[in-house]
Design a protein around this motif. Structure first.
Motif, mmCIF file in Angstrom:
data_model
loop_
_atom_site.group_PDB
_atom_site.id
_atom_site.type_symbol
_atom_site.label_atom_id
_atom_site.label_comp_id
_atom_site.label_asym_id
_atom_site.label_seq_id
_atom_site.Cartn_x
_atom_site.Cartn_y
_atom_site.Cartn_z
ATOM 1 N N ALA A 189 0.853 -1.192 0.000
ATOM 2 C CA ALA A 189 0.000 0.000 0.000
ATOM 3 C C ALA A 189 0.886 1.238 0.000
ATOM 4 N N VAL A 190 0.620 2.152 -0.943
ATOM 5 C CA VAL A 190 1.307 3.444 -1.010
ATOM 6 C C VAL A 190 0.218 4.505 -0.975
ATOM 7 N N LEU A 191 0.004 5.113 0.206
ATOM 8 C CA LEU A 191 -1.150 5.974 0.404
ATOM 9 C C LEU A 191 -0.753 7.262 1.110
ATOM 10 N N PHE A 192 -1.333 8.363 0.639
ATOM 11 C CA PHE A 192 -1.186 9.658 1.299
ATOM 12 C C PHE A 192 -2.588 10.155 1.631
ATOM 13 N N SER A 193 -2.877 10.354 2.902
ATOM 14 C CA SER A 193 -4.211 10.773 3.324
ATOM 15 C C SER A 193 -4.205 12.239 3.726
ATOM 16 N N ARG A 194 -5.281 12.949 3.376
ATOM 17 C CA ARG A 194 -5.306 14.391 3.575
ATOM 18 C C ARG A 194 -6.171 14.832 4.749
ATOM 19 N N THR A 195 -7.276 14.140 5.006
ATOM 20 C CA THR A 195 -8.187 14.634 6.044
ATOM 21 C C THR A 195 -8.671 13.573 7.009
ATOM 22 N N THR A 196 -8.408 12.308 6.754
ATOM 23 C CA THR A 196 -8.901 11.279 7.667
ATOM 24 C C THR A 196 -7.939 10.104 7.680
ATOM 25 N N HIS A 197 -8.287 9.048 8.355
ATOM 26 C CA HIS A 197 -7.385 7.953 8.662
ATOM 27 C C HIS A 197 -6.812 7.293 7.402
ATOM 28 N N THR A 198 -5.530 7.010 7.440
ATOM 29 C CA THR A 198 -4.890 6.354 6.306
ATOM 30 C C THR A 198 -5.302 4.892 6.219
ATOM 31 N N VAL A 199 -5.318 4.218 7.340
ATOM 32 C CA VAL A 199 -5.811 2.840 7.404
ATOM 33 C C VAL A 199 -6.779 2.751 8.569
ATOM 34 N N SER A 200 -7.989 2.294 8.307
ATOM 35 C CA SER A 200 -9.000 2.288 9.363
ATOM 36 C C SER A 200 -9.843 1.032 9.287
ATOM 37 N N ALA A 201 -9.894 0.293 10.399
ATOM 38 C CA ALA A 201 -10.748 -0.887 10.520
ATOM 39 C C ALA A 201 -11.817 -0.596 11.566
ATOM 40 N N VAL A 202 -13.084 -0.771 11.188
ATOM 41 C CA VAL A 202 -14.188 -0.435 12.086
ATOM 42 C C VAL A 202 -15.096 -1.652 12.235
ATOM 43 N N SER B 277 -18.268 -3.807 14.467
ATOM 44 C CA SER B 277 -19.555 -3.561 15.111
ATOM 45 C C SER B 277 -19.914 -4.787 15.926
ATOM 46 N N ALA B 278 -21.050 -4.731 16.579
ATOM 47 C CA ALA B 278 -21.502 -5.895 17.344
ATOM 48 C C ALA B 278 -21.798 -7.081 16.437
ATOM 49 N N ASN B 279 -21.961 -6.846 15.126
ATOM 50 C CA ASN B 279 -22.306 -7.913 14.194
ATOM 51 C C ASN B 279 -21.101 -8.514 13.483
ATOM 52 N N GLY B 280 -19.930 -7.928 13.646
ATOM 53 C CA GLY B 280 -18.789 -8.473 12.923
ATOM 54 C C GLY B 280 -17.514 -7.722 13.205
ATOM 55 N N GLN B 281 -16.420 -8.336 12.817
ATOM 56 C CA GLN B 281 -15.107 -7.801 13.102
ATOM 57 C C GLN B 281 -14.415 -7.418 11.805
ATOM 58 N N ALA B 282 -13.637 -6.329 11.837
ATOM 59 C CA ALA B 282 -12.912 -5.848 10.672
ATOM 60 C C ALA B 282 -11.421 -6.076 10.859
ATOM 61 N N PHE B 283 -10.777 -6.668 9.861
ATOM 62 C CA PHE B 283 -9.338 -6.892 9.862
ATOM 63 C C PHE B 283 -8.733 -6.247 8.615
ATOM 64 N N ILE B 284 -7.634 -5.573 8.760
ATOM 65 C CA ILE B 284 -6.839 -5.106 7.621
ATOM 66 C C ILE B 284 -5.404 -5.547 7.846
ATOM 67 N N THR B 285 -4.839 -6.225 6.869
ATOM 68 C CA THR B 285 -3.443 -6.634 6.936
ATOM 69 C C THR B 285 -2.716 -6.091 5.714
ATOM 70 N N ILE B 286 -1.635 -5.349 5.942
ATOM 71 C CA ILE B 286 -0.827 -4.794 4.855
ATOM 72 C C ILE B 286 0.595 -5.303 5.031
ATOM 73 N N ALA C 138 -2.869 7.874 11.468
ATOM 74 C CA ALA C 138 -2.319 7.069 10.382
ATOM 75 C C ALA C 138 -2.909 5.667 10.422
ATOM 76 N N ILE C 139 -3.025 5.136 11.611
ATOM 77 C CA ILE C 139 -3.611 3.811 11.786
ATOM 78 C C ILE C 139 -4.755 3.930 12.787
ATOM 79 N N ASN C 140 -5.935 3.487 12.389
ATOM 80 C CA ASN C 140 -7.112 3.615 13.247
ATOM 81 C C ASN C 140 -7.828 2.275 13.325
ATOM 82 N N ALA C 141 -8.175 1.867 14.511
ATOM 83 C CA ALA C 141 -8.968 0.656 14.683
ATOM 84 C C ALA C 141 -9.967 0.890 15.792
ATOM 85 N N GLU C 142 -11.221 0.578 15.538
ATOM 86 C CA GLU C 142 -12.230 0.794 16.562
ATOM 87 C C GLU C 142 -13.373 -0.200 16.382
#
Length: 759
Positions: free
Chosen positions: A525-538, A540-549, A565-569
């Motif tokens: 991944a080659v990413l430049f973010s301007r206003t929000t998270h560069t990598v974000s996993a969100v 919920s009570a119904n499922g889990q989000a995974f991002i692997t780079i 730069a890195i966000n997980a919630e």
């Protein structure tokens, strides 16, 4: 003045097979002198003589209507002559075509020529003569429709919005056959209630009343029925057990009224160089809609200024690849180039589109009434492939796959979007989709992948990308690469993989588990973010989000301190993933962030392997940032050595460890007085201050040295603790403990403890 006449056909042998590489000679009649054919309508660019047919036996040239030609067609080695005939001046039509110039240049004349060609089983050669349609043209077809060099224009609407200038209707479905028993996914045969309507090598639509996915109406999509196209074995002779030429892709039950409808493949389309022009902006027109046809040839066709749609293929089969050029006009909410809906394995070679809302879109069929079905249904499209899609100044998606089409291979997508556009450049709302190379720019949402669910007994939902280069663009807080699981029905785990993701957008990669788990894996991944998270996993009570780079290069705009730069919630998801937080971002070795890089983990986990460039690490929220390889330690120096009491455990030093998995080691350095007599040393790791660990405490480690009483003198005796591997769910302090049994005089100790994060 001489006029150019287009001449060409497909060379076939006596058995009806195409003659690859056939040679076509043009002579002055009754001589062996070659007469020049041309490659252009101006008769200015000579072409080779003989002309060599392609692999399908096709060739085309331009001849002068003022000259006579003797035309001889031979095999590639000149050993067989298939055709030898003189074409007099003004009569250069090939033996398999009807010339439009023999009819009036009106809509009525064109219809007469088209009907004559259909009746004779010949091509209609429009000779690029422009015909103006004043009313809609409908062709009811039971045989081949062969057009080439046709030019039609319909400049005003005549029957209301969303009309097509030409509609071609093949035979309707017929002869319903119900299943005699349930059929499992992967089955190679069916049991039917009656064999009356079953024929060898016949094509059928298999459909049930069950919905293919939940596809909530709130998301604005029609619900397709579980359905697929099947073909009966060529070896079938009789009986209610019907062997198929391919395994079933879904399961079907008699309880959901599973049934088959015969698809008659008699209406075939062979078009070459057909261009349909509409009235442009303000005219909600489409060029051509094909219903229940089989496409055998569709090359170099075009739609110009048809603001609603170019070419729509509804419930069609494909025996060859299509190619088309689309020049659309802005129309709010519309502007399709090539639209394939409810089709069986559509084949698209290339499509070039300008000012289209969707250059290519794939989805479920229009609402269709099936014989004996008791109402209208929407039919699922499946399979097929696309070579190249190019969109210039697109007003929406360059390429689009809706929920109603499953499984498709897309080679290359390129294009740009008009400024201010808020439509996704690449929209995928399905699964089983594979993209080769994607290069787009200028969109608010460059790549959006949504999953709405599918039957749980089918293969896991997967979408794959080769390279996804989304360039520069976007506004608000949108991500360059957005993945959402919206499977509210079965909550299947959704997998998306990309070899490479590149872009400079407000955000980077976002994975959101709205209604089920989602896994996004990216090699680079080659990413430049301007206003929000560069990598974000969100989550919920119904499922889990995974991002692997595996290999990240992630930069966020240092002027926007709110960026992580890195966000997980997400909610804790202990039931399905014991001991794992609700959202996880895992990064391999790479470079992350600018000077103000922040990592946020709200009820979540971030795992980082390798370097972080020169950036600092800060943490917001109540989650965890895990950096494998991170070292923490505690040291008590010789100058601060602590006094020991015989046979009493004493803390030498300690270290505080955050949640995660750690490898801990320690060492105690004992320093007796000159006359001290010693019988025992113990060096140990413990989670309790000033206490040796229990023998049963597997999370601790210790070394025990026992001997007869001896007086070593005033020297330092070093004893390591051994190694402990611990997994922590809360911040915990670990201690290195010294313990000695001695008499006569005194003893002090100093030492260290070290912990390395391994997960």
């Amino acid at each position: 003045m001489a006029r150019a006449i287009a001449f060409g056909w497909g060379v076939q042998n006596a058995a009806g097979a195409a003659v690859s590489g056939a040679k076509v000679y043009f002579y002055i009649p009754s001589t062996v002198t070659l007469r020049t054919p041309y490659s252009d309508t101006a008769l200015s660019v000579p072409t080779a003589n003989p002309v060599i047919a392609d692999a399908a036996g096709w060739f085309s040239v331009y001849l002068s209507d003022a000259l006579s030609y003797q035309i001889v067609v031979k095999s590639a080695d000149d050993s067989i002559t298939y055709y030898d005939k003189v074409h007099a001046a003004g009569q250069t039509a090939s033996n398999d075509e009807i010339l439009l110039s023999d009819y009036a240049a009106t809509q009525a004349g064109f219809v007469s020529a088209a009907e004559a060609a259909i009746a004779a089983g010949k091509w209609l050669n429009g000779e690029e003569i422009s015909i103006t349609l004043t009313s809609l043209m409908t062709v009811t077809l039971t045989g081949p429709l062969r057009w080439r060099n046709v030019r039609l224009q319909k400049l005003t609407q005549s029957a209301g919005d969303y009309e097509y200038s030409v509609t071609v209707n093949g035979p309707d479905f017929s002869n319903v056959t119900t299943l005699g028993s349930n059929a499992a996914i992967g089955a190679s045969s069916l049991t039917v209630s009656s064999a009356t309507n079953i024929v060898a090598d016949g094509k059928y639509l298999l459909i049930s009343d069950a919905d293919y996915n939940a596809d909530p109406a709130a998301y604005g999509n029609a619900v397709a029925k579980k359905s697929e196209w099947i073909r009966v074995s060529q070896g079938y002779t009789s009986g209610t057990t019907v062997a198929l030429q391919q395994a079933l892709q879904s399961s079907y039950t008699t309880a959901t009224n599973a049934r088959m409808y015969r698809f008659l493949e008699t209406a075939t389309i062979e078009w070459d160089n057909v261009i349909i022009t509409g009235g442009g902006t303000g005219q909600a027109q489409g060029a051509v809609r094909f219903n229940k046809c089989v496409v055998k040839r569709f090359t170099d066709c075009g739609s110009v200024r048809n603001a609603y749609a170019g070419f729509t293929f509804n419930l069609c089969g494909f025996e060859s690849y299509i190619s088309a050029t689309i020049e659309s006009s802005p129309l709010s909410g519309y502007g399709y180039g090539i639209e394939v809906v409810g089709c069986d394995a559509p084949l698209i070679d290339w499509v070039w589109g300008e000012h289209c809302r969707h250059v290519v879109t794939r989805g479920s069929s229009f609402s269709t009434t099936l014989p004996f079905s008791g109402g209208t249904v929407v039919i699922l499209g499946r399979g097929g492939s696309t070579g190249l899609v190019t969109g210039l100044r697109s007003t929406g998606s360059v390429d689009d796959v809706h929920t109603g089409h499953v499984g498709h291979n897309i080679g290359e997508v390129t294009g740009d979007l008009v400024p201010g556009n808020t439509q996704e450049a690449i929209t995928c709302e399905s699964h089983g989709i594979s993209y080769g190379s994607v290069r787009v720019t200028g969109a608010d949402l460059p790549v959006t992948v949504l999953y709405y669910g599918h039957p749980s007994d089918e293969a896991s939902p997967v979408v794959k990308f080769g390279s996804a280069d989304v360039g520069y663009g976007g506004s608000s807080t949108n991500a360059a690469f957005l993945v959402i699981n919206r499977d509210a029905q079965t909550r299947n785990t959704f997998h998306v993989h990309a070899d490479v993701v590149e872009g400079r957008y407000p955000g980077g990669i976002n994975a959101t588990a709205t209604q089920g788990p989602v896994f996004v894996t990216v090699d680079k991944a080659v990413l430049f973010s301007r206003t929000t998270h560069t990598v974000s996993a969100v989550s919920s009570a119904n499922g889990q989000a995974f991002i692997t780079i595996a290999s990240p290069w992630l930069i966020e705009d240092s002027a926007n301190a709110s960026i992580y730069a890195i966000n997980a919630e997400g909610d804790l998801y202990e039931a399905a993933f014991p001991g794992v937080f609700g959202a996880v971002v895992a990064l391999g070795p790479g470079t992350i962030g600018a000077d103000n890089t922040a990592f946020r983990a709200n009820d979540a986990q971030i795992r980082i392997d390798g370097t972080r460039g020169t950036s600092t690490k800060s943490l917001a929220g109540i989650g965890t940032v895990l950096v494998p390889g991170e070292i923490k330690s505690g040291v008590l120096a010789l100058g601060s050595a602590t006094s020991l009491t015989t046979a009493t455990a004493k803390t030498i030093t300690s270290v505080s460890l955050e949640p995660g998995t750690w490898k801990i080691t320690g060492q105690v350095n004992y320093l007796p007085a000159g006359t001290t007599s010693i019988t025992r040393f113990i060096s140990a790791l413990s989670s309790t201050d000033n206490a040796l660990p229990a023998v049963s405490d597997l999370a601790s480690a210790g070394m025990n040295m026992i001997s007869a009483a001896y007086v070593p003198g005033a020297i330092t005796i070093n004893l390591g603790t051994g190694e402990a591997i611990v997994t922590l769910t809360a911040t915990t302090t670990y201690y290195v403990i010294g313990h000695a049994t001695f008499t006569v005089s005194t003893m002090t100790a100093f030492g260290k403890i070290q912990a390395e994060r391994i997960g």
